[in-house]
Design a protein around this motif. Structure first.
Motif, PDB file in Angstrom:
ATOM      1  N   GLU A  16       0.860  -1.177   0.000  1.00  0.00           N
ATOM      2  CA  GLU A  16       0.000   0.000   0.000  1.00  0.00           C
ATOM      3  C   GLU A  16       0.894   1.223   0.000  1.00  0.00           C
ATOM      4  OE1 GLU A  16      -3.875   0.055   2.375  1.00  0.00           O
ATOM      5  OE2 GLU A  16      -2.545  -1.220   3.547  1.00  0.00           O
ATOM      6  N   ARG A  24       9.224   0.789   6.892  1.00  0.00           N
ATOM      7  CA  ARG A  24       8.838  -0.467   7.552  1.00  0.00           C
ATOM      8  C   ARG A  24       9.571  -1.646   6.930  1.00  0.00           C
ATOM      9  NH1 ARG A  24       4.330   0.909  10.553  1.00  0.00           N
ATOM     10  NH2 ARG A  24       3.244   2.681   9.672  1.00  0.00           N
ATOM     11  N   ILE A  74       1.457  -4.822   7.923  1.00  0.00           N
ATOM     12  CA  ILE A  74       0.054  -4.537   7.588  1.00  0.00           C
ATOM     13  C   ILE A  74      -0.061  -3.953   6.178  1.00  0.00           C
ATOM     14  CG2 ILE A  74      -2.013  -3.251   8.323  1.00  0.00           C
ATOM     15  CD1 ILE A  74      -1.123  -5.298  10.438  1.00  0.00           C
ATOM     16  N   GLY A 182      -8.880  -8.298   2.929  1.00  0.00           N
ATOM     17  CA  GLY A 182      -8.991  -7.525   4.160  1.00  0.00           C
ATOM     18  C   GLY A 182     -10.034  -6.425   3.998  1.00  0.00           C
ATOM     19  N   ASN A 183     -10.564  -6.303   2.777  1.00  0.00           N
ATOM     20  CA  ASN A 183     -11.502  -5.218   2.515  1.00  0.00           C
ATOM     21  C   ASN A 183     -12.818  -5.413   3.235  1.00  0.00           C
ATOM     22  OD1 ASN A 183     -10.313  -3.306   0.611  1.00  0.00           O
ATOM     23  ND2 ASN A 183      -9.982  -5.171  -0.580  1.00  0.00           N
ATOM     24  N   GLY A 184     -13.303  -4.340   3.806  1.00  0.00           N
ATOM     25  CA  GLY A 184     -14.649  -4.343   4.344  1.00  0.00           C
ATOM     26  C   GLY A 184     -14.865  -5.320   5.483  1.00  0.00           C
ATOM     27  N   HIS A 185     -13.837  -5.633   6.246  1.00  0.00           N
ATOM     28  CA  HIS A 185     -14.025  -6.456   7.439  1.00  0.00           C
ATOM     29  C   HIS A 185     -14.977  -5.780   8.402  1.00  0.00           C
ATOM     30  CE1 HIS A 185     -10.831  -9.643   7.843  1.00  0.00           C
ATOM     31  NE2 HIS A 185     -10.828  -9.283   6.592  1.00  0.00           N
ATOM     32  N   HIS A 186     -15.941  -6.509   8.859  1.00  0.00           N
ATOM     33  CA  HIS A 186     -16.737  -5.957   9.944  1.00  0.00           C
ATOM     34  C   HIS A 186     -15.962  -6.151  11.228  1.00  0.00           C
ATOM     35  CE1 HIS A 186     -20.477  -4.584   8.242  1.00  0.00           C
ATOM     36  NE2 HIS A 186     -20.200  -5.415   7.261  1.00  0.00           N
ATOM     37  N   ALA A 187     -15.636  -5.060  11.847  1.00  0.00           N
ATOM     38  CA  ALA A 187     -14.715  -5.152  12.985  1.00  0.00           C
ATOM     39  C   ALA A 187     -15.312  -4.476  14.199  1.00  0.00           C
ATOM     40  CB  ALA A 187     -13.413  -4.472  12.618  1.00  0.00           C
TER      41      ALA A 187
ATOM     42  N   LYS B 129       2.972  -3.778  16.354  1.00  0.00           N
ATOM     43  CA  LYS B 129       2.421  -4.554  15.248  1.00  0.00           C
ATOM     44  C   LYS B 129       2.152  -3.629  14.058  1.00  0.00           C
ATOM     45  CE  LYS B 129      -1.406  -7.760  14.320  1.00  0.00           C
ATOM     46  NZ  LYS B 129      -2.592  -8.405  14.914  1.00  0.00           N
ATOM     47  N   HIS B 130       1.746  -2.406  14.366  1.00  0.00           N
ATOM     48  CA  HIS B 130       1.544  -1.395  13.339  1.00  0.00           C
ATOM     49  C   HIS B 130       1.500  -0.038  14.035  1.00  0.00           C
ATOM     50  CE1 HIS B 130       0.705  -0.175   9.288  1.00  0.00           C
ATOM     51  NE2 HIS B 130      -0.437   0.402   9.588  1.00  0.00           N
ATOM     52  N   LYS B 145     -10.047   3.098  14.426  1.00  0.00           N
ATOM     53  CA  LYS B 145     -10.778   1.843  14.189  1.00  0.00           C
ATOM     54  C   LYS B 145      -9.796   0.717  13.855  1.00  0.00           C
ATOM     55  CE  LYS B 145     -14.372  -0.740  13.153  1.00  0.00           C
ATOM     56  NZ  LYS B 145     -15.428  -1.024  14.132  1.00  0.00           N
ATOM     57  N   TYR B 149      -8.659  -2.831  15.828  1.00  0.00           N
ATOM     58  CA  TYR B 149      -8.880  -4.065  15.070  1.00  0.00           C
ATOM     59  C   TYR B 149      -7.577  -4.858  14.935  1.00  0.00           C
ATOM     60  CZ  TYR B 149     -10.256  -7.042  11.155  1.00  0.00           C
ATOM     61  OH  TYR B 149     -10.513  -8.110  10.354  1.00  0.00           O
ATOM     62  N   ILE B 150      -6.509  -4.141  14.581  1.00  0.00           N
ATOM     63  CA  ILE B 150      -5.216  -4.803  14.397  1.00  0.00           C
ATOM     64  C   ILE B 150      -4.687  -5.314  15.742  1.00  0.00           C
ATOM     65  CG2 ILE B 150      -2.789  -4.394  13.803  1.00  0.00           C
ATOM     66  CD1 ILE B 150      -3.865  -2.435  11.621  1.00  0.00           C
ATOM     67  N   ARG B 152      -6.219  -6.400  18.399  1.00  0.00           N
ATOM     68  CA  ARG B 152      -6.865  -7.541  19.045  1.00  0.00           C
ATOM     69  C   ARG B 152      -7.041  -8.762  18.151  1.00  0.00           C
ATOM     70  NH1 ARG B 152     -11.631  -4.293  18.422  1.00  0.00           N
ATOM     71  NH2 ARG B 152     -12.828  -5.184  16.712  1.00  0.00           N
ATOM     72  N   ARG B 155      -2.649 -12.516  15.518  1.00  0.00           N
ATOM     73  CA  ARG B 155      -1.724 -12.545  16.652  1.00  0.00           C
ATOM     74  C   ARG B 155      -1.728 -11.147  17.246  1.00  0.00           C
ATOM     75  NH1 ARG B 155       4.609 -14.356  16.521  1.00  0.00           N
ATOM     76  NH2 ARG B 155       5.062 -13.839  18.667  1.00  0.00           N
ATOM     77  N   ALA B 178     -17.756   1.503  10.392  1.00  0.00           N
ATOM     78  CA  ALA B 178     -18.252   0.168  10.736  1.00  0.00           C
ATOM     79  C   ALA B 178     -17.272  -0.908  10.279  1.00  0.00           C
ATOM     80  CB  ALA B 178     -19.613  -0.061  10.100  1.00  0.00           C
ATOM     81  N   THR B 179     -16.487  -0.605   9.260  1.00  0.00           N
ATOM     82  CA  THR B 179     -15.577  -1.610   8.720  1.00  0.00           C
ATOM     83  C   THR B 179     -14.179  -1.026   8.592  1.00  0.00           C
ATOM     84  OG1 THR B 179     -16.061  -0.924   6.468  1.00  0.00           O
ATOM     85  CG2 THR B 179     -17.405  -2.719   7.356  1.00  0.00           C
ATOM     86  N   VAL B 180     -13.212  -1.913   8.427  1.00  0.00           N
ATOM     87  CA  VAL B 180     -11.854  -1.457   8.160  1.00  0.00           C
ATOM     88  C   VAL B 180     -11.479  -1.820   6.727  1.00  0.00           C
ATOM     89  CG1 VAL B 180     -11.066  -1.622  10.537  1.00  0.00           C
ATOM     90  CG2 VAL B 180     -10.848  -3.618   9.039  1.00  0.00           C
ATOM     91  N   ASN B 181     -10.572  -1.055   6.165  1.00  0.00           N
ATOM     92  CA  ASN B 181     -10.101  -1.344   4.818  1.00  0.00           C
ATOM     93  C   ASN B 181      -8.600  -1.606   4.876  1.00  0.00           C
ATOM     94  OD1 ASN B 181      -9.676  -1.565   2.119  1.00  0.00           O
ATOM     95  ND2 ASN B 181      -9.946   0.617   1.656  1.00  0.00           N
ATOM     96  N   LEU B 182      -8.256  -2.862   5.070  1.00  0.00           N
ATOM     97  CA  LEU B 182      -6.854  -3.247   5.221  1.00  0.00           C
ATOM     98  C   LEU B 182      -6.549  -4.404   4.271  1.00  0.00           C
ATOM     99  CD1 LEU B 182      -6.811  -3.196   9.124  1.00  0.00           C
ATOM    100  CD2 LEU B 182      -5.517  -1.634   7.665  1.00  0.00           C
ATOM    101  N   TYR B 185      -4.022  -7.187   5.308  1.00  0.00           N
ATOM    102  CA  TYR B 185      -4.112  -7.798   6.640  1.00  0.00           C
ATOM    103  C   TYR B 185      -5.178  -8.880   6.621  1.00  0.00           C
ATOM    104  CZ  TYR B 185      -4.558  -8.045  11.736  1.00  0.00           C
ATOM    105  OH  TYR B 185      -4.598  -8.470  13.043  1.00  0.00           O
ATOM    106  N   PRO B 187      -6.352 -11.511   9.146  1.00  0.00           N
ATOM    107  CA  PRO B 187      -6.270 -12.149  10.457  1.00  0.00           C
ATOM    108  C   PRO B 187      -7.292 -13.258  10.662  1.00  0.00           C
ATOM    109  CG  PRO B 187      -7.546 -10.148  10.619  1.00  0.00           C
ATOM    110  CD  PRO B 187      -7.230 -10.321   9.163  1.00  0.00           C
TER     111      PRO B 187
END
Lengths: 187, 568
Positions: A16, A24, A74, A182-187, B129-130, B145, B149-150, B152, B155, B178-182, B185, B187
């Motif tokens: 990214e 990093r 990440i 990893g897109n749009g994970h509900h977190a 971790k980040h 956000k 998320y990262i 918890r 790992r 509501a969501t993440v855009n990674l 990542y 997990p």
């Protein structure tokens, strides 16, 4: 422990394009004591995703560590060791060589043999550009050294897998980014 | 929606969205706008003022380890941020979910070497971790956000968010994402392929001398019950790593206690002689393995971990299994056949009866030694019904050897980084997270003094933490290495200690010095029966060393054993 065999590996990483991402990557190389021979990075065909090619030397364990540790960052979207795949690998060099009336002709011959080109000329020097696999660049440099290299810059290697991306070996940034899931994970 | 929120308000509202109840921190210039916004949110988020930011990071870590939730700490820029680093590195090495929020100088001053500027993003990169540097308020909600998320998921680990002062003062319309855009990542909790599970089951079913090595990952996946089912179904003995202490009850007949540099001899023998090792949620570091090339030489090692980078990092692994501990055990259990392993368990039982922890207890009859204190504490706490937070050194090893942990998350200790000064602040965080739990700090006289000023935090928060100092007048473990490897040249290890009871009293904490073995139990009872905190200064015999011991870089087979007991 198995006997260790060290080999050079060509690895592509999609990152990214975020601030600090190169920091990093290089920080990880140095912290994990990874031996990196060359590294280049630039834009890929997808906006926001950079593509890095690096060559790392090590045994199987070292290389697995390089790949898995990098993949843990990440901002690293995907990573692929393309050493076993049919690839086009190229490096570019700009070499400024001292010339005189006597040597210019000889040097031009070498340039022609190596499919290199002269990109700048003046009375006492030439700038030669070569785009070739690393060993050919090395070989031209060795020959030009006899005339006196005044300045040199090399880009490091870039690599691309041959053939259409649609035939399975897809290393396009678009595919890679989409498969990142990893897109749009509900977190 | 249309109301504008400041960056500071966005920080607190994001924390509330994440269910954060407590933040450990210390304000300063560049984080002041956020602190100023706290008064609006004081009810849902309790701020604990610390005496030093290292304490804040350890408190967040202790809170996270005790509760399984993300711990949060906060500091200002420059020295505030750099003081967090030891705590972040501690959390990183032990995979603890922590979010650190730091103030940074305004964007216009970045890179100008102004007052209290430090590039904490670069500094913390190898120990988080980040991390993030936020210079535009529009990036703030997503960064917060993502940070939680990262921290918890996968790992777990610490994440730092560095936020310029101007971002905290700026304002925007705020909706918590509501969501993440990674995209980089992943997990996901993985169940290994059926073929891999088949292979693992076959190896375990065919094993003659199997051993399980359980690490902290088992507790993180909440897989203690399944681990026990596996062990009991196939009669496989279970060793743990130091951080894995508590994942399998130490009083269970199949328990091998824990292995490694100061592990029990019978445990190390079992690890060296096993033919199949099932390691799960443990990263198999050098303190557990001894010299990598000599570890478990007869074993086919199965390594289950959700971090692919742990596969083969230190050891040659026969069967790497990238997967979640709980999902892996659930998939594996039906395929593992009941087994007895009578010869193998008989052999282990013979090793166990040879020299065990009873010897040192039986040997040192008159002097007050730390192992005795540990065992008395175990009895006094209804056989370990409490949480113990240890520091680093001899007392840490003795605690793990002589205090039988039977519940998950009941031992909190800095295993990876080995951070002296961890215990007191980590216990403060743990007690904040679990107010009803009986919380014991066990620390050496050296390490305790590193973060001793946090006694004021104990009083400020009125925490009933019980503190046991194992006071031998030395940096004991370093002194032990000088004993063994440097011909008893005690350079830099004798300590000039204060009167710890008087120190405690100065903070308003009652205490008692203990010099005789016969007073130990009574003193522990006094601490327990005192409402609020209590400090016990156990002035133990000076030169007792921790055994068994494996010299660094040596094989676990070459242990320096405990002496044999005096025959009565």
């Amino acid at each position: 422990m198995t006997a260790t065999q060290t080999k050079s590996h060509t690895i592509i990483a999609w990152l990214e394009d975020k601030p600090g991402v190169l920091n990093r990557v290089t920080g990880l190389f140095s912290r994990r004591n990874f031996n990196i021979e060359s590294l280049t990075v630039g834009h890929s065909e997808v906006k926001g995703i950079s593509r890095m090619t690096f060559v790392a030397r090590g045994d199987e364990r070292d290389l697995q560590q390089v790949e898995t540790q990098l993949d843990k960052l990440i901002n690293v979207v995907h990573i692929a060791d393309v050493s076993q795949e049919p690839t086009v690998v190229r490096e570019m060099a700009l070499i400024k060589v001292a010339t005189s009336g006597q040597t210019r002709g000889e040097i031009m011959q070498l340039v022609s043999i190596y499919h290199a080109s002269v990109v700048d000329v003046d009375m006492t020097s030439l700038i030669i550009q070569i785009v070739a696999p690393e060993d050919r660049v090395d070989s031209l440099i060795k020959l030009l050294d006899n005339y006196g290299i005044e300045e040199m810059v090399r880009t490091g290697q870039v690599a691309m897998v041959r053939g259409s991306s649609r035939h399975g070996h897809s290393h396009s940034a678009a595919t890679v980014a989409a498969n990142g899931n990893g897109n749009g994970h509900h977190a | 929606m249309s109301e504008l929120k400041t960056g500071g308000q966005i920080i607190w509202e994001s924390l509330i969205h994440e269910g954060v109840e407590v933040v450990f921190g210390l304000p300063g210039g560049t984080i002041l706008p956020t602190y100023d916004d706290l008064y609006k949110y004081n009810y849902p988020v309790h701020h604990v003022l610390v005496t030093h930011e290292q304490g804040a990071a350890h408190m967040a870590d202790g809170y996270a380890r005790a509760t399984g939730r993300v711990g949060v700490c906060m500091a200002t820029s420059g020295p505030g941020a750099t003081n967090l680093v030891t705590g972040l590195a501690t959390a990183f090495m032990d995979s603890t979910p922590v979010v650190a929020i730091t103030g940074q100088v305004p964007k216009t001053l970045l890179g100008r070497d102004g007052f209290q500027e430090a590039d904490i993003r670069a500094i913390s990169m190898p120990v988080t971790k980040h991390n993030y540097l936020i210079t535009d308020i529009r990036d703030l909600p997503a960064a917060l956000k993502e940070a939680f998320y990262i921290a918890r998921t996968g790992r777990p680990g610490p994440v730092l968010v560095d936020i310029t002062k101007c971002v905290q003062q700026d304002s925007m319309e705020f909706t918590y994402p509501a969501t993440v855009n990674l995209p980089g990542y992943r997990p996901n909790r993985l169940t290994p392929d059926a073929a891999v599970i088949d292979r693992v089951a076959r190896l375990l079913n065919e094993a003659q001398r199997p051993v399980i090595v359980a690490g902290q990952g088992v507790s993180m996946a909440k897989a203690e019950v399944e681990l026990r089912q596996l062990a009991e179904k196939a009669n496989i003995p279970v060793a743990t790593s130091l951080l894995g202490v508590g994942t399998f009850p130490a009083t269970h007949p199949l328990s091998l206690s824990w292995g490694g540099m100061h592990g029990e001899a019978y445990c190390n023998y079992a690890l060296q002689e096993c033919d199949v090792m099932f390691a799960i949620g443990a990263r198999l570091d050098d303190r557990l393995t001894g010299a990598f090339s000599t570890f478990a030489p007869k074993a086919r090692i199965i390594h289950v971990d959700l971090d692919p980078a742990e596969m083969g990092k230190n050891l040659t692994i026969d069967t790497p299994v990238v997967g979640d501990a709980l999902l892996t055990l659930r998939a594996l259990l039906p395929q593992v056949e009941p087994n007895e392993h009578p010869a193998w368990l008989g052999q282990i039982s013979e090793w166990r009866s040879d020299t065990t922890e009873r010897d040192i207890l039986a040997q040192e009859t008159d002097e007050l030694v730390a192992p005795y204190v540990m065992r008395q504490l175990w009895h006094a706490t209804n056989q370990g019904d409490c949480t113990v937070v240890t520091d680093v050194g001899q007392h840490q090893m003795w605690e793990a050897q002589y205090f039988y942990h039977t519940k998950p998350r009941s031992l909190l200790t800095s295993g990876g980084l080995g951070t002296m000064g961890y215990a007191l602040p980590a216990a403060i965080g743990a007690q904040m997270g679990r107010p009803q739990e009986e919380m014991w700090v066990i620390a050496g006289d050296g390490g305790f003094q590193m973060t001793m000023p946090e006694l004021s935090t104990v009083m400020q928060e009125r925490l009933p933490i019980k503190i046991a100092i194992i006071n031998n007048g030395y940096l004991g473990m370093v002194r032990q290495w000088q004993d063994v490897f440097y011909n008893k040249r005690y350079v830099g290890t004798p300590l000039f200690n204060p009167d710890f009871v008087k120190v405690a009293e100065a903070y308003g904490i009652p205490g008692r010095a203990v010099t005789r073995k016969e007073d130990v139990f009574d003193a522990i009872r006094q601490a327990q029966n005192t409402a609020g905190p209590f400090l016990l200064d156990f002035q133990v015999e000076e030169f007792t060393n921790v055994y068994p011991m494996v010299a660094p870089g040596k094989s676990n087979a070459d242990m320096i054993r405990r002496g044999r007991p005096v025959e009565n």
